[in-house]
Design an enzyme around this catalytic site. Sequence first.
Site, mmCIF file in Angstrom:
data_model
loop_
_atom_site.group_PDB
_atom_site.id
_atom_site.type_symbol
_atom_site.label_atom_id
_atom_site.label_comp_id
_atom_site.label_asym_id
_atom_site.label_seq_id
_atom_site.Cartn_x
_atom_site.Cartn_y
_atom_site.Cartn_z
ATOM 1 N N GLY A 132 7.987 -32.382 60.906
ATOM 2 C CA GLY A 132 8.588 -31.625 59.810
ATOM 3 C C GLY A 132 7.554 -30.805 59.070
ATOM 4 C CE LYS A 149 5.473 -41.122 58.424
ATOM 5 N NZ LYS A 149 4.590 -40.960 59.581
ATOM 6 C CB THR A 188 13.053 -36.904 55.886
ATOM 7 O OG1 THR A 188 12.027 -35.904 55.860
ATOM 8 C CG2 THR A 188 13.384 -37.380 54.480
ATOM 9 C CG ASN A 221 12.098 -32.825 59.371
ATOM 10 O OD1 ASN A 221 11.704 -33.879 58.857
ATOM 11 N ND2 ASN A 221 12.172 -31.700 58.701
ATOM 12 C CD GLU A 228 13.643 -32.821 55.150
ATOM 13 O OE1 GLU A 228 13.147 -33.848 54.661
ATOM 14 O OE2 GLU A 228 13.428 -31.697 54.685
ATOM 15 C CG HIS A 257 15.175 -50.414 59.815
ATOM 16 N ND1 HIS A 257 15.516 -51.749 59.754
ATOM 17 C CD2 HIS A 257 14.263 -50.294 60.819
ATOM 18 C CE1 HIS A 257 14.841 -52.407 60.699
ATOM 19 N NE2 HIS A 257 14.067 -51.541 61.360
ATOM 20 C CE1 TYR A 271 7.283 -36.487 63.052
ATOM 21 C CE2 TYR A 271 5.556 -38.167 63.196
ATOM 22 C CZ TYR A 271 6.279 -37.238 62.459
ATOM 23 O OH TYR A 271 5.997 -37.061 61.141
ATOM 24 N NE ARG A 287 21.556 -35.608 45.144
ATOM 25 C CZ ARG A 287 20.521 -34.813 45.412
ATOM 26 N NH1 ARG A 287 20.595 -33.521 45.173
ATOM 27 N NH2 ARG A 287 19.414 -35.296 45.937
ATOM 28 C CG PHE A 339 14.926 -32.181 41.460
ATOM 29 C CD1 PHE A 339 15.762 -32.973 40.695
ATOM 30 C CD2 PHE A 339 15.245 -31.982 42.799
ATOM 31 C CE1 PHE A 339 16.897 -33.559 41.238
ATOM 32 C CE2 PHE A 339 16.377 -32.561 43.353
ATOM 33 C CZ PHE A 339 17.197 -33.358 42.570
HETATM 34 P P1 ADP Z 1 7.506 -34.918 58.761
HETATM 35 O O1 ADP Z 1 7.103 -33.875 57.766
HETATM 36 O O2 ADP Z 1 6.792 -34.740 60.084
HETATM 37 O O3 ADP Z 1 9.004 -35.023 58.934
HETATM 38 P P2 ADP Z 1 7.636 -37.366 57.185
HETATM 39 O O4 ADP Z 1 6.574 -37.766 56.198
HETATM 40 O O5 ADP Z 1 8.966 -36.882 56.658
HETATM 41 O O6 ADP Z 1 6.982 -36.299 58.157
HETATM 42 O O7 ADP Z 1 7.859 -38.607 58.139
HETATM 43 C C1 ADP Z 1 8.884 -38.543 59.098
HETATM 44 C C2 ADP Z 1 8.590 -39.401 60.318
HETATM 45 O O8 ADP Z 1 8.378 -40.772 59.927
HETATM 46 C C3 ADP Z 1 9.772 -39.437 61.242
HETATM 47 O O9 ADP Z 1 9.771 -38.349 62.155
HETATM 48 C C4 ADP Z 1 9.623 -40.780 61.960
HETATM 49 O O10 ADP Z 1 8.826 -40.640 63.123
HETATM 50 C C5 ADP Z 1 8.862 -41.641 60.935
HETATM 51 N N1 ADP Z 1 9.685 -42.649 60.234
HETATM 52 C C6 ADP Z 1 9.283 -43.946 60.008
HETATM 53 N N2 ADP Z 1 10.218 -44.632 59.334
HETATM 54 C C7 ADP Z 1 11.254 -43.777 59.103
HETATM 55 C C8 ADP Z 1 12.534 -43.933 58.440
HETATM 56 N N3 ADP Z 1 12.898 -45.114 57.879
HETATM 57 N N4 ADP Z 1 13.353 -42.858 58.383
HETATM 58 C C9 ADP Z 1 12.975 -41.682 58.939
HETATM 59 N N5 ADP Z 1 11.794 -41.480 59.574
HETATM 60 C C10 ADP Z 1 10.919 -42.507 59.673
HETATM 61 N N1 RBF Z 2 15.176 -31.470 48.526
HETATM 62 C C1 RBF Z 2 15.501 -30.615 47.529
HETATM 63 O O1 RBF Z 2 14.844 -29.620 47.356
HETATM 64 N N2 RBF Z 2 16.581 -30.857 46.706
HETATM 65 C C2 RBF Z 2 17.352 -31.960 46.851
HETATM 66 O O2 RBF Z 2 18.323 -32.124 46.096
HETATM 67 C C3 RBF Z 2 17.010 -32.897 47.890
HETATM 68 N N3 RBF Z 2 17.725 -34.029 48.058
HETATM 69 C C4 RBF Z 2 17.377 -34.903 49.060
HETATM 70 C C5 RBF Z 2 18.122 -36.069 49.233
HETATM 71 C C6 RBF Z 2 17.803 -36.969 50.238
HETATM 72 C C7 RBF Z 2 18.631 -38.212 50.392
HETATM 73 C C8 RBF Z 2 16.710 -36.705 51.106
HETATM 74 C C9 RBF Z 2 16.337 -37.667 52.193
HETATM 75 C C10 RBF Z 2 15.965 -35.546 50.934
HETATM 76 C C11 RBF Z 2 16.285 -34.637 49.924
HETATM 77 N N4 RBF Z 2 15.563 -33.462 49.746
HETATM 78 C C12 RBF Z 2 15.902 -32.594 48.725
HETATM 79 C C13 RBF Z 2 14.519 -33.095 50.695
HETATM 80 C C14 RBF Z 2 13.135 -33.428 50.183
HETATM 81 O O3 RBF Z 2 12.675 -32.358 49.432
HETATM 82 C C15 RBF Z 2 12.236 -33.637 51.395
HETATM 83 O O4 RBF Z 2 12.653 -34.737 52.138
HETATM 84 C C16 RBF Z 2 10.824 -33.746 50.956
HETATM 85 O O5 RBF Z 2 10.042 -33.680 52.111
HETATM 86 C C17 RBF Z 2 10.518 -34.981 50.146
HETATM 87 O O6 RBF Z 2 9.189 -34.934 49.719
HETATM 88 MG MG MG Z 3 10.436 -35.147 57.317
#
Ligand code: ADP
Ligand code: RBF
Ligand code: MG
Length: 159
Positions: free
Chosen positions: A15, A21, A27, A29, A79, A84, A91, A104, A109
Amino acid sequence: MRSLPYFCRGLVIRGFGRGSKDLGIPTANFQESVVDSLPADLNTGIYYGWGCVGNGAVHKMVMSIGWNPYYKNTKKSMETHLIHKFKEDFYGQMLSVVLVGYIRPERGFSSLDELITAIRSDIEEAQRNLDLPEHLKLKEDNFFRASLSTTSNQIMNGH
Ligand code: ADP
Ligand code: RBF
Ligand code: MG
């Protein structure tokens, strides 16, 4: 919303590397083709549902679909945060999800703290709603057990 429940699956890509993380909210992606295949009537915003990695267990999840106004992304993303604790990243693996309910719209923010507080409350709402019988039954859907060697389109045509 007419398109719910919405089933989809695809590969997990890297992502934006913003360290979600580190905030305790990783999240996963989805690859671009999954985002491009979303039905037109499925609004951007925050959803809850069920998801699993590969052939693994099905977990509760929350998903953000859209452009993350807080970060002003130019690319639409999907995302998924699975509720869990995983031992390892996944990945490149297949993520299967069903979107069950809408929470919503996405919003901006004024601080990262507020964004995190909103996400935590989304997670609580998902936890509660998914325990309702009509939502629990989707956890057992054949979609999560179908062979992953079948193409996702063939599987999704069944729905
Ligand atoms: P990125 O910017 O690459 O998406 P994140 O910090 O959002 O990085 O971390 C996402 C990665 O973390 C996922 O692609 C997955 O490999 C790993 N991961 C570990 N635990 C979870 C979880 N509970 N939900 C989603 N992704 C998770
Ligand atoms: N990003 C936003 O800019 N606005 C939001 O309202 C928002 N809501 C989120 C709700 C959930 C449940 C999740 C998982 C992500 C959301 N995000 C939102 C995305 C968030 O900005 C992104 O996951 C960042 O990488 C967190 O640092
Ligand atoms: Mg992510």
